[in-house]
Design a protein around this motif. Structure first.
Motif, PDB file in Angstrom:
ATOM      1  N   VAL A 102      39.110 -44.647  -4.882  1.00  0.00           N
ATOM      2  CA  VAL A 102      39.904 -45.000  -3.696  1.00  0.00           C
ATOM      3  C   VAL A 102      39.412 -46.320  -3.113  1.00  0.00           C
ATOM      4  O   VAL A 102      40.214 -47.226  -2.840  1.00  0.00           O
ATOM      5  CB  VAL A 102      39.846 -43.873  -2.635  1.00  0.00           C
ATOM      6  N   ARG A 103      38.100 -46.443  -2.925  1.00  0.00           N
ATOM      7  CA  ARG A 103      37.541 -47.678  -2.345  1.00  0.00           C
ATOM      8  C   ARG A 103      37.863 -48.896  -3.202  1.00  0.00           C
ATOM      9  O   ARG A 103      38.262 -49.934  -2.700  1.00  0.00           O
ATOM     10  CB  ARG A 103      36.017 -47.568  -2.194  1.00  0.00           C
TER      11      ARG A 103
ATOM     12  N   VAL B 145      41.489 -49.825   4.875  1.00  0.00           N
ATOM     13  CA  VAL B 145      42.871 -49.476   5.207  1.00  0.00           C
ATOM     14  C   VAL B 145      43.367 -50.336   6.365  1.00  0.00           C
ATOM     15  O   VAL B 145      44.501 -50.827   6.343  1.00  0.00           O
ATOM     16  CB  VAL B 145      43.004 -47.967   5.512  1.00  0.00           C
ATOM     17  N   GLU B 146      42.532 -50.561   7.363  1.00  0.00           N
ATOM     18  CA  GLU B 146      42.936 -51.418   8.488  1.00  0.00           C
ATOM     19  C   GLU B 146      43.195 -52.843   8.018  1.00  0.00           C
ATOM     20  O   GLU B 146      44.178 -53.472   8.443  1.00  0.00           O
ATOM     21  CB  GLU B 146      41.874 -51.395   9.585  1.00  0.00           C
ATOM     22  N   ALA B 147      42.336 -53.364   7.137  1.00  0.00           N
ATOM     23  CA  ALA B 147      42.546 -54.710   6.595  1.00  0.00           C
ATOM     24  C   ALA B 147      43.837 -54.757   5.785  1.00  0.00           C
ATOM     25  O   ALA B 147      44.628 -55.706   5.903  1.00  0.00           O
ATOM     26  CB  ALA B 147      41.353 -55.121   5.728  1.00  0.00           C
ATOM     27  N   LEU B 148      44.068 -53.732   4.975  1.00  0.00           N
ATOM     28  CA  LEU B 148      45.284 -53.648   4.173  1.00  0.00           C
ATOM     29  C   LEU B 148      46.515 -53.606   5.069  1.00  0.00           C
ATOM     30  O   LEU B 148      47.490 -54.338   4.838  1.00  0.00           O
ATOM     31  CB  LEU B 148      45.218 -52.396   3.288  1.00  0.00           C
ATOM     32  N   ALA B 149      46.462 -52.773   6.085  1.00  0.00           N
ATOM     33  CA  ALA B 149      47.593 -52.664   7.017  1.00  0.00           C
ATOM     34  C   ALA B 149      47.908 -54.015   7.648  1.00  0.00           C
ATOM     35  O   ALA B 149      49.073 -54.426   7.713  1.00  0.00           O
ATOM     36  CB  ALA B 149      47.286 -51.628   8.100  1.00  0.00           C
ATOM     37  N   GLY B 150      46.879 -54.716   8.100  1.00  0.00           N
ATOM     38  CA  GLY B 150      47.092 -56.018   8.725  1.00  0.00           C
ATOM     39  C   GLY B 150      47.748 -57.014   7.782  1.00  0.00           C
ATOM     40  O   GLY B 150      48.666 -57.745   8.174  1.00  0.00           O
TER      41      GLY B 150
ATOM     42  N   LEU C 273      33.316 -53.351   3.462  1.00  0.00           N
ATOM     43  CA  LEU C 273      33.998 -52.457   4.384  1.00  0.00           C
ATOM     44  C   LEU C 273      34.045 -51.034   3.846  1.00  0.00           C
ATOM     45  O   LEU C 273      34.120 -50.821   2.634  1.00  0.00           O
ATOM     46  CB  LEU C 273      35.427 -52.959   4.629  1.00  0.00           C
ATOM     47  N   ASP C 274      34.049 -50.050   4.758  1.00  0.00           N
ATOM     48  CA  ASP C 274      34.225 -48.675   4.320  1.00  0.00           C
ATOM     49  C   ASP C 274      35.729 -48.392   4.207  1.00  0.00           C
ATOM     50  O   ASP C 274      36.551 -49.237   4.550  1.00  0.00           O
ATOM     51  CB  ASP C 274      33.494 -47.693   5.243  1.00  0.00           C
ATOM     52  N   THR C 275      36.087 -47.214   3.745  1.00  0.00           N
ATOM     53  CA  THR C 275      37.492 -46.927   3.460  1.00  0.00           C
ATOM     54  C   THR C 275      38.399 -47.100   4.672  1.00  0.00           C
ATOM     55  O   THR C 275      39.430 -47.780   4.556  1.00  0.00           O
ATOM     56  CB  THR C 275      37.636 -45.527   2.823  1.00  0.00           C
ATOM     57  N   PRO C 276      38.072 -46.557   5.853  1.00  0.00           N
ATOM     58  CA  PRO C 276      38.974 -46.787   6.995  1.00  0.00           C
ATOM     59  C   PRO C 276      39.115 -48.270   7.348  1.00  0.00           C
ATOM     60  O   PRO C 276      40.207 -48.726   7.714  1.00  0.00           O
ATOM     61  CB  PRO C 276      38.317 -46.001   8.136  1.00  0.00           C
ATOM     62  N   GLU C 277      38.040 -49.029   7.215  1.00  0.00           N
ATOM     63  CA  GLU C 277      38.124 -50.470   7.491  1.00  0.00           C
ATOM     64  C   GLU C 277      38.975 -51.184   6.439  1.00  0.00           C
ATOM     65  O   GLU C 277      39.710 -52.116   6.768  1.00  0.00           O
ATOM     66  CB  GLU C 277      36.728 -51.085   7.547  1.00  0.00           C
TER      67      GLU C 277
END
Length: 176
Positions: A159-160, A19-24, A13-17
């Protein structure tokens, strides 16, 4: 013919993806995240808060670029920094634990301390060396990585990797 493929791993996954996985994962657990950043200067927190609605799972971020800030804001023992250097396993561990201790509701934290370059490296700690610390529900993990490239590349890779590993840790059954 229909094929079935496994879902992509967080490594793909790229960074925004990420973050979305982390958020979930954090939302599912009802947990909050704190960050403690040195070499990335707040880039992990910025990546997290780029996602709308992040206030539901992102508690706070500490940018502790100087050794004094690590001590003052996170409670990292100055003697620890003196003995091991800011870019070290004990300091990364202390930063992660300090982020949790200074953001009481957070149950997950990530900390990074490193040498992004282009200067500042030594034979023992070359440019691109980063120590990571993660605290997830009372369990701490640390890791040393070395990334090649210029300053921006090292910081982006940091970050990644920080987010990728945090997602992996939250996905494990022991992080319930």
């Amino acid at each position: 013919m229909e094929s079935s493929f496994p879902p992509p791993s967080s490594q793909d996954l790229d960074t925004p993806e990420l973050v979305e996985a982390l958020a979930g994962l954090l939302l599912k657990k009802g947990w909050l995240l704190a960050t403690a950043e040195s070499c990335t200067g707040g880039l992990i927190g910025a990546a997290c808060t780029e996602l709308a609605g992040s206030s539901a799972w992102f508690e706070r971020g500490f940018v502790t670029y100087s050794n004094a800030a690590k001590t003052e804001l996170l409670g990292v023992d100055a003697a620890l920094v003196e003995a091991h250097g800011a870019v070290s396993e004990p300091v990364a561990r202390a930063m992660a634990l300090g982020a949790i201790a200074h953001s009481a509701p957070a149950r997950a934290a990530v900390a990074v301390t490193g040498i992004a370059g282009p200067t500042g490296g030594t034979p023992d700690k070359p440019v691109g060396t980063v120590w990571f610390g993660w605290s997830v529900d009372g369990q701490v993990r640390t890791e040393r990585r070395r990334f090649d490239g210029d300053r921006a590349t090292v910081r982006a890779a940091t970050v990644r990797h920080a987010l990728h590993t945090l997602v992996q840790l939250l996905e494990t059954p022991t992080a319930a």
